[in-house]
Design a protein around this motif. Structure first.
Motif, PDB file in Angstrom:
ATOM      1  N   SER A  34      -7.433 -15.819 -37.254  1.00  0.00           N
ATOM      2  CA  SER A  34      -8.468 -15.039 -37.842  1.00  0.00           C
ATOM      3  C   SER A  34      -8.062 -13.816 -38.335  1.00  0.00           C
ATOM      4  O   SER A  34      -8.952 -13.001 -39.263  1.00  0.00           O
ATOM      5  CB  SER A  34      -9.437 -14.647 -36.542  1.00  0.00           C
ATOM      6  OG  SER A  34      -8.882 -13.953 -35.555  1.00  0.00           O
ATOM      7  N   GLU A  35      -7.061 -13.148 -38.082  1.00  0.00           N
ATOM      8  CA  GLU A  35      -6.577 -11.782 -38.449  1.00  0.00           C
ATOM      9  C   GLU A  35      -6.417 -12.131 -40.020  1.00  0.00           C
ATOM     10  O   GLU A  35      -6.508 -11.171 -40.693  1.00  0.00           O
ATOM     11  CB  GLU A  35      -5.301 -11.299 -37.838  1.00  0.00           C
ATOM     12  CG  GLU A  35      -4.811  -9.961 -38.465  1.00  0.00           C
ATOM     13  CD  GLU A  35      -3.639  -9.672 -37.461  1.00  0.00           C
ATOM     14  OE1 GLU A  35      -3.161  -8.447 -37.760  1.00  0.00           O
ATOM     15  OE2 GLU A  35      -3.126 -10.264 -36.572  1.00  0.00           O
ATOM     16  N   GLU A  60      -4.097 -17.300 -21.149  1.00  0.00           N
ATOM     17  CA  GLU A  60      -5.397 -17.297 -21.840  1.00  0.00           C
ATOM     18  C   GLU A  60      -6.419 -18.746 -21.423  1.00  0.00           C
ATOM     19  O   GLU A  60      -7.517 -18.518 -21.220  1.00  0.00           O
ATOM     20  CB  GLU A  60      -5.261 -16.909 -23.074  1.00  0.00           C
ATOM     21  CG  GLU A  60      -4.767 -15.553 -23.503  1.00  0.00           C
ATOM     22  CD  GLU A  60      -4.733 -15.246 -25.063  1.00  0.00           C
ATOM     23  OE1 GLU A  60      -5.301 -16.364 -26.012  1.00  0.00           O
ATOM     24  OE2 GLU A  60      -4.359 -14.218 -25.418  1.00  0.00           O
ATOM     25  N   GLN A  61      -5.522 -19.772 -21.716  1.00  0.00           N
ATOM     26  CA  GLN A  61      -6.152 -20.835 -21.524  1.00  0.00           C
ATOM     27  C   GLN A  61      -6.775 -21.330 -19.868  1.00  0.00           C
ATOM     28  O   GLN A  61      -8.027 -21.445 -19.733  1.00  0.00           O
ATOM     29  CB  GLN A  61      -5.079 -22.156 -21.512  1.00  0.00           C
ATOM     30  CG  GLN A  61      -4.898 -22.181 -22.951  1.00  0.00           C
ATOM     31  CD  GLN A  61      -3.846 -23.298 -23.279  1.00  0.00           C
ATOM     32  OE1 GLN A  61      -3.888 -24.394 -22.688  1.00  0.00           O
ATOM     33  NE2 GLN A  61      -2.830 -23.053 -24.036  1.00  0.00           N
ATOM     34  N   GLU A 107     -11.055 -23.661 -39.339  1.00  0.00           N
ATOM     35  CA  GLU A 107     -11.784 -24.206 -38.182  1.00  0.00           C
ATOM     36  C   GLU A 107     -11.587 -25.745 -37.983  1.00  0.00           C
ATOM     37  O   GLU A 107     -11.303 -26.499 -36.986  1.00  0.00           O
ATOM     38  CB  GLU A 107     -13.105 -23.625 -37.892  1.00  0.00           C
ATOM     39  CG  GLU A 107     -13.637 -24.292 -36.278  1.00  0.00           C
ATOM     40  CD  GLU A 107     -14.920 -23.591 -36.049  1.00  0.00           C
ATOM     41  OE1 GLU A 107     -15.410 -23.849 -35.141  1.00  0.00           O
ATOM     42  OE2 GLU A 107     -15.493 -22.799 -36.735  1.00  0.00           O
ATOM     43  N   LYS A 143       0.841 -16.195 -41.212  1.00  0.00           N
ATOM     44  CA  LYS A 143       0.656 -16.747 -39.999  1.00  0.00           C
ATOM     45  C   LYS A 143       0.519 -18.352 -40.035  1.00  0.00           C
ATOM     46  O   LYS A 143      -0.150 -18.820 -41.002  1.00  0.00           O
ATOM     47  CB  LYS A 143      -0.770 -16.323 -39.162  1.00  0.00           C
ATOM     48  CG  LYS A 143      -0.670 -14.947 -38.493  1.00  0.00           C
ATOM     49  CD  LYS A 143      -1.648 -14.497 -37.687  1.00  0.00           C
ATOM     50  CE  LYS A 143      -1.522 -13.081 -36.908  1.00  0.00           C
ATOM     51  NZ  LYS A 143      -2.256 -12.946 -35.913  1.00  0.00           N
ATOM     52  N   ILE A 171      -8.024 -20.470 -33.306  1.00  0.00           N
ATOM     53  CA  ILE A 171      -8.871 -19.916 -34.140  1.00  0.00           C
ATOM     54  C   ILE A 171      -8.551 -18.450 -34.207  1.00  0.00           C
ATOM     55  O   ILE A 171      -8.672 -17.681 -35.365  1.00  0.00           O
ATOM     56  CB  ILE A 171     -10.266 -20.317 -34.053  1.00  0.00           C
ATOM     57  CG1 ILE A 171     -10.509 -21.887 -34.389  1.00  0.00           C
ATOM     58  CG2 ILE A 171     -11.380 -19.364 -34.653  1.00  0.00           C
ATOM     59  CD1 ILE A 171     -11.850 -22.453 -33.897  1.00  0.00           C
ATOM     60  N   SER A 172      -8.616 -17.952 -33.150  1.00  0.00           N
ATOM     61  CA  SER A 172      -8.247 -16.415 -33.009  1.00  0.00           C
ATOM     62  C   SER A 172      -6.950 -15.994 -33.501  1.00  0.00           C
ATOM     63  O   SER A 172      -6.736 -15.021 -34.113  1.00  0.00           O
ATOM     64  CB  SER A 172      -8.430 -16.103 -31.450  1.00  0.00           C
ATOM     65  OG  SER A 172      -8.048 -14.669 -31.141  1.00  0.00           O
ATOM     66  N   PHE A 173      -6.079 -16.851 -33.326  1.00  0.00           N
ATOM     67  CA  PHE A 173      -4.738 -16.476 -33.942  1.00  0.00           C
ATOM     68  C   PHE A 173      -4.877 -16.441 -35.328  1.00  0.00           C
ATOM     69  O   PHE A 173      -4.191 -15.248 -36.037  1.00  0.00           O
ATOM     70  CB  PHE A 173      -3.612 -17.645 -33.609  1.00  0.00           C
ATOM     71  CG  PHE A 173      -2.415 -17.558 -34.160  1.00  0.00           C
ATOM     72  CD1 PHE A 173      -1.465 -16.655 -33.491  1.00  0.00           C
ATOM     73  CD2 PHE A 173      -1.828 -18.279 -34.944  1.00  0.00           C
ATOM     74  CE1 PHE A 173      -0.210 -16.300 -34.088  1.00  0.00           C
ATOM     75  CE2 PHE A 173      -0.595 -18.057 -35.632  1.00  0.00           C
ATOM     76  CZ  PHE A 173       0.188 -17.155 -35.238  1.00  0.00           C
ATOM     77  N   LEU A 185     -10.277 -22.564 -29.503  1.00  0.00           N
ATOM     78  CA  LEU A 185     -10.435 -21.009 -29.544  1.00  0.00           C
ATOM     79  C   LEU A 185      -9.183 -20.143 -29.855  1.00  0.00           C
ATOM     80  O   LEU A 185      -9.327 -19.173 -30.378  1.00  0.00           O
ATOM     81  CB  LEU A 185     -11.230 -20.980 -28.460  1.00  0.00           C
ATOM     82  CG  LEU A 185     -12.672 -21.413 -28.399  1.00  0.00           C
ATOM     83  CD1 LEU A 185     -13.285 -21.162 -26.982  1.00  0.00           C
ATOM     84  CD2 LEU A 185     -13.378 -21.200 -29.461  1.00  0.00           C
ATOM     85  N   GLN A 186      -8.151 -20.768 -29.044  1.00  0.00           N
ATOM     86  CA  GLN A 186      -6.955 -19.824 -29.121  1.00  0.00           C
ATOM     87  C   GLN A 186      -6.278 -19.924 -30.522  1.00  0.00           C
ATOM     88  O   GLN A 186      -6.044 -18.874 -31.175  1.00  0.00           O
ATOM     89  CB  GLN A 186      -5.843 -20.371 -28.226  1.00  0.00           C
ATOM     90  CG  GLN A 186      -5.927 -19.636 -26.920  1.00  0.00           C
ATOM     91  CD  GLN A 186      -4.725 -19.818 -25.984  1.00  0.00           C
ATOM     92  OE1 GLN A 186      -4.427 -21.117 -25.600  1.00  0.00           O
ATOM     93  NE2 GLN A 186      -3.742 -18.944 -25.712  1.00  0.00           N
ATOM     94  N   ALA A 212     -12.600 -19.607 -43.510  1.00  0.00           N
ATOM     95  CA  ALA A 212     -12.919 -19.736 -41.915  1.00  0.00           C
ATOM     96  C   ALA A 212     -13.283 -21.284 -41.488  1.00  0.00           C
ATOM     97  O   ALA A 212     -13.034 -21.885 -40.637  1.00  0.00           O
ATOM     98  CB  ALA A 212     -13.776 -18.731 -41.514  1.00  0.00           C
TER      99      ALA A 212
END
Length: 207
Positions: free
Chosen positions: A179-180, A155-156, A199, A86, A175-177, A172-173, A195
């Motif tokens: 995180s997988e 989402e925003q 971040e 990613k 970081i979520s992307f 946050l978007q 992580a």
């Protein structure tokens, strides 16, 4: 070199990862802001039940150029490979992902999965992706996929409607992307360190 018609068994390069029967290869590739890299990874699963887990994370906010060339050769039965890469690309940065899974005629009961997903932060950023499957066996489970898109405005809007500032919503978007990918790192200490690094880099990108 063995020739099976359409399939040619190429020699194993000296710099390749060779995974024998019952063994597991687990590797994470990370490219942080300011780094331009050309990463080539060749994996040969040569013994029954061998496994390879490859994951990658690249954060390119400026003018970086990052290339991934990934080859996974399944040469024995009952092997499995998983790939997840990613990237977040901004500025005038450019990234390339060229991935191939090659399943030999004798590599029955193979499971092979490959995914590359990208988010573009600017109109000038480019992410090129080319996942490929070459399958010469019949009894296999293989898939590949790739996406190139932008941060979700829906989402925003959802987060902003709940009092989260727009800049934080984007952070946050992102970081979520990623995180997988981070969640798949097996060692807890390494996972936590990655992580934190990701971040910090993402927050710097969002400034």
């Amino acid at each position: 070199m063995k020739d099976y018609g359409h399939y040619i068994e190429v020699p194993i390069p000296q710099e390749a990862y060779v995974v024998g029967a019952g063994q597991t290869l687990d590797r994470t590739f990370v490219v942080l802001p300011g780094e331009s890299k050309d990463i080539t990874v060749r994996v040969f699963l040569t013994g029954e039940g061998a496994q390879a887990r490859l994951r990658g994370l690249y954060l390119c906010p400026s003018d970086e150029q990052v290339r991934f060339h990934i080859e996974v050769h399944h040469r024995a039965p009952g092997c499995r490979s998983d790939q997840l890469f990613k990237g977040i690309v901004g500025g005038t940065a450019r990234t390339w992902f060229d991935g191939r899974i090659i399943v030999a005629p004798d590599a029955q009961q193979t499971e092979a999965y490959q995914a590359n997903h990208n988010i573009l932060l600017s109109a000038q950023a480019k992410a090129e992706t080319k996942p490929q499957l070459e399958i010469y066996a019949d009894d296999v489970k293989c898939s590949h996929g790739a996406t190139v898109g932008q941060l979700s405005e829906e989402e925003q809007f959802y987060m902003r409607s709940r009092g989260i500032p727009a800049s934080e919503a984007k952070v946050l978007q992102m970081i979520s992307f990623v995180s997988e990918v981070i969640a798949q790192v097996p060692d807890p200490a390494e996972r936590e360190a990655l992580a934190a690094r990701a971040e910090a880099a993402i927050r710097e990108m969002a400034l």
